[in-house]
Design an enzyme around this catalytic site. Structure first.
Site, PDB file in Angstrom:
ATOM      1  N   TYR A  58      44.091 -42.182 -63.821  1.00 14.37           N
ATOM      2  CA  TYR A  58      43.391 -41.181 -63.000  1.00 14.37           C
ATOM      3  C   TYR A  58      41.886 -41.463 -62.917  1.00 14.37           C
ATOM      4  CZ  TYR A  58      42.057 -36.319 -61.726  1.00 14.37           C
ATOM      5  OH  TYR A  58      41.558 -35.182 -61.128  1.00 14.37           O
TER       6      TYR A  58
ATOM      7  N   PRO B  76      48.721 -26.568 -60.816  1.00  8.20           N
ATOM      8  CA  PRO B  76      49.919 -27.350 -61.147  1.00  8.20           C
ATOM      9  C   PRO B  76      49.579 -28.730 -61.721  1.00  8.20           C
ATOM     10  CG  PRO B  76      50.190 -26.273 -59.016  1.00  8.20           C
ATOM     11  CD  PRO B  76      48.779 -25.999 -59.444  1.00  8.20           C
TER      12      PRO B  76
HETATM   13  N1  LIG Z   1      42.780 -29.065 -61.859  1.00 11.37           N
HETATM   14  C1  LIG Z   1      41.766 -29.687 -62.429  1.00 11.37           C
HETATM   15  O1  LIG Z   1      41.417 -29.429 -63.614  1.00 11.37           O
HETATM   16  C2  LIG Z   1      41.008 -30.721 -61.671  1.00 11.37           C
HETATM   17  C3  LIG Z   1      39.832 -31.221 -62.253  1.00 11.37           C
HETATM   18  C4  LIG Z   1      39.103 -32.178 -61.573  1.00 11.37           C
HETATM   19  C5  LIG Z   1      39.522 -32.597 -60.327  1.00 11.37           C
HETATM   20  N2  LIG Z   1      40.668 -32.098 -59.774  1.00 11.37           N
HETATM   21  C6  LIG Z   1      41.048 -32.586 -58.455  1.00 11.37           C
HETATM   22  O2  LIG Z   1      41.195 -31.487 -57.596  1.00 11.37           O
HETATM   23  C7  LIG Z   1      42.086 -31.833 -56.532  1.00 11.37           C
HETATM   24  C8  LIG Z   1      43.112 -30.738 -56.366  1.00 11.37           C
HETATM   25  O3  LIG Z   1      43.915 -30.713 -57.510  1.00 11.37           O
HETATM   26  P1  LIG Z   1      44.503 -29.366 -58.125  1.00 11.37           P
HETATM   27  O4  LIG Z   1      44.075 -29.321 -59.526  1.00 11.37           O
HETATM   28  O5  LIG Z   1      44.228 -28.225 -57.242  1.00 11.37           O
HETATM   29  O6  LIG Z   1      46.051 -29.722 -58.201  1.00 11.37           O
HETATM   30  P2  LIG Z   1      47.284 -29.380 -57.243  1.00 11.37           P
HETATM   31  O7  LIG Z   1      47.431 -27.908 -57.142  1.00 11.37           O
HETATM   32  O8  LIG Z   1      48.403 -30.187 -57.774  1.00 11.37           O
HETATM   33  O9  LIG Z   1      46.816 -29.936 -55.822  1.00 11.37           O
HETATM   34  C9  LIG Z   1      46.997 -31.258 -55.413  1.00 11.37           C
HETATM   35  C10 LIG Z   1      47.173 -31.226 -53.917  1.00 11.37           C
HETATM   36  O10 LIG Z   1      47.316 -32.578 -53.446  1.00 11.37           O
HETATM   37  C11 LIG Z   1      48.412 -32.598 -52.547  1.00 11.37           C
HETATM   38  N3  LIG Z   1      48.978 -33.944 -52.482  1.00 11.37           N
HETATM   39  C12 LIG Z   1      49.483 -34.687 -53.495  1.00 11.37           C
HETATM   40  N4  LIG Z   1      49.956 -35.850 -53.012  1.00 11.37           N
HETATM   41  C13 LIG Z   1      49.722 -35.829 -51.674  1.00 11.37           C
HETATM   42  C14 LIG Z   1      50.014 -36.734 -50.624  1.00 11.37           C
HETATM   43  N5  LIG Z   1      50.622 -37.904 -50.854  1.00 11.37           N
HETATM   44  N6  LIG Z   1      49.651 -36.403 -49.359  1.00 11.37           N
HETATM   45  C15 LIG Z   1      49.042 -35.209 -49.115  1.00 11.37           C
HETATM   46  N7  LIG Z   1      48.765 -34.307 -50.067  1.00 11.37           N
HETATM   47  C16 LIG Z   1      49.101 -34.622 -51.325  1.00 11.37           C
HETATM   48  C17 LIG Z   1      49.399 -31.586 -53.113  1.00 11.37           C
HETATM   49  O11 LIG Z   1      50.286 -31.108 -52.133  1.00 11.37           O
HETATM   50  P3  LIG Z   1      51.786 -31.648 -51.861  1.00 11.37           P
HETATM   51  O12 LIG Z   1      52.384 -31.950 -53.191  1.00 11.37           O
HETATM   52  O13 LIG Z   1      52.426 -30.517 -51.111  1.00 11.37           O
HETATM   53  O14 LIG Z   1      51.624 -32.858 -51.004  1.00 11.37           O
HETATM   54  C18 LIG Z   1      48.440 -30.470 -53.501  1.00 11.37           C
HETATM   55  O15 LIG Z   1      48.151 -29.673 -52.376  1.00 11.37           O
HETATM   56  C19 LIG Z   1      42.677 -33.194 -56.904  1.00 11.37           C
HETATM   57  O16 LIG Z   1      41.980 -34.208 -56.223  1.00 11.37           O
HETATM   58  C20 LIG Z   1      42.386 -33.288 -58.393  1.00 11.37           C
HETATM   59  O17 LIG Z   1      42.301 -34.636 -58.806  1.00 11.37           O
HETATM   60  C21 LIG Z   1      41.408 -31.159 -60.420  1.00 11.37           C
END
Ligand SMILES: NC(=O)c1ccc[n+]([C@@H]2O[C@H](COP(=O)([O-])OP(=O)(O)OC[C@H]3O[C@@H](n4cnc5c(N)ncnc54)[C@H](OP(=O)(O)O)[C@@H]3O)[C@@H](O)[C@H]2O)c1
Length: 287
Positions: free
Chosen positions: A187, A223
């Site tokens: 990651y 998630p």
């Molecule tokens: N949660 C944290 O602590 C955290 C911290 C730092 C950064 N982030 C970043 O924040 C962003 C959002 O993550 P989140 O934490 O909100 O997790 P999340 O709820 O799992 O969201 C991830 C999103 O990406 C979409 N996705 C995954 N594969 C995809 C694909 N091939 N094409 C299009 N959409 C796709 C998923 O939708 P589908 O599965 O429906 O496609 C979902 O809407 C990510 O970039 C993550 O790396 C999160």
């Protein structure tokens, strides 16, 4: 979309293209502050859950016309239908960012309905991985979703933004990209690449009237992090993350990082020599 149409914002307000080199006063915001979302059109990619969805809801509540993309939007159809009975619309556009044709098609669909004021790339994939259980397929999966997917989106979107001469591109990276961390083998490097890309995009686009910002969340309960089997420090809700993002855009920040009680420590750790950094990470994580 015609060039003439593109020079008019989604709100119908004519936009002024700042094609001439921008000279910013020292201390001035790095981006045009975005405070008024009324009638603005935003495209959020990777917004079926977590941070992206919370952001979509916050922007919609602030009056923006929202287009949401991800692979699985099934759970959102009821909410979108309810929103579409009101004045401010929500469009759902299914998209897998690993498929270049789908990305190009989606961009055409979005552009056909009007200019875009904000594009947020939020799609992300995360699985903990360590070098002792190296998994090439999952390494490449991270690259495909977190970085190459973004390149596909930029390939489709940059010509539109350059033609518009206005708009803002915001990339969700992570504090996990700041320095190497245990479990971040797959990651972390993809997020480091996103951060580097955003910095360069900013410099290339600042004179074209196009804003660029970088979102660096700490731990957010979504998630994506639900698989973590340790107590996440300074964990916040997706709604808090969205609120911090809107606050960052309103201030015209380039680097929007939160929660500060966590990210400021990590910024300090970024400056440490390797010997001290490795020792501290081992001490805090036990890994
Ligand atoms: N949660 C944290 O602590 C955290 C911290 C730092 C950064 N982030 C970043 O924040 C962003 C959002 O993550 P989140 O934490 O909100 O997790 P999340 O709820 O799992 O969201 C991830 C999103 O990406 C979409 N996705 C995954 N594969 C995809 C694909 N091939 N094409 C299009 N959409 C796709 C998923 O939708 P589908 O599965 O429906 O496609 C979902 O809407 C990510 O970039 C993550 O790396 C999160």
């Amino acid at each position: 979309m015609s060039l003439q149409a593109a020079k008019v914002g989604a709100s119908g307000v004519p936009k002024v293209s700042t094609a001439a080199p921008v000279r910013r006063r020292w201390g001035a915001p790095l981006n045009q502050p975005m405070r008024n979302w009324q009638g603005r059109r935003v495209w959020l990619i990777g917004a079926s859950s977590g941070i992206g969805l919370a952001c979509a809801k916050a922007l919609h509540a602030a009056g923006a016309k929202v287009v949401i993309s991800a692979r699985d939007l099934g759970l959102l159809s009821e909410w979108a239908e309810a929103c579409n009975q009101q004045e401010v619309t929500v469009e759902l556009l299914t998209l897998d960012v690993t498929d270049a044709l789908q990305v190009k098609y989606a961009m055409r669909q979005v552009a056909a309905n009007g200019p875009v004021d904000l594009l947020l790339y939020c799609a992300g994939h995360y699985r903990a991985q360590r070098a002792t259980a190296f998994d090439l397929n999952d390494m490449l999966r991270h690259q495909e979703v977190n970085y190459s997917g973004l390149l596909r989106v930029l390939d489709a979107a940059l010509p539109l933004f350059l033609q518009q001469g206005f708009g803002h591109i915001s990339l969700v990276s992570s504090v996990a990209g700041w320095r190497g961390l245990p479990n971040g083998l797959a990651y972390g490097p993809t997020k480091a690449a996103v951060t580097h890309l955003a910095e360069t995009l900013y410099m290339d686009l600042q004179d074209k009237g196009i804003g660029v910002s970088l979102i660096n969340p700490g731990f957010v309960a979504t998630p994506l992090t639900a698989q973590n089997n340790f107590q996440m420090p300074a964990l916040i809700s997706p709604e808090q993350a969205a609120s911090d993002m809107l606050a960052g855009w309103a201030e015209g920040l380039f680097d929007i990082h939160f929660p500060k009680r966590f990210t400021l420590w990590l910024k300090l750790m970024r400056l440490l020599p390797y010997r001290l950094y490795f020792a501290l990470v081992r001490r805090f994580t036990g890994l």
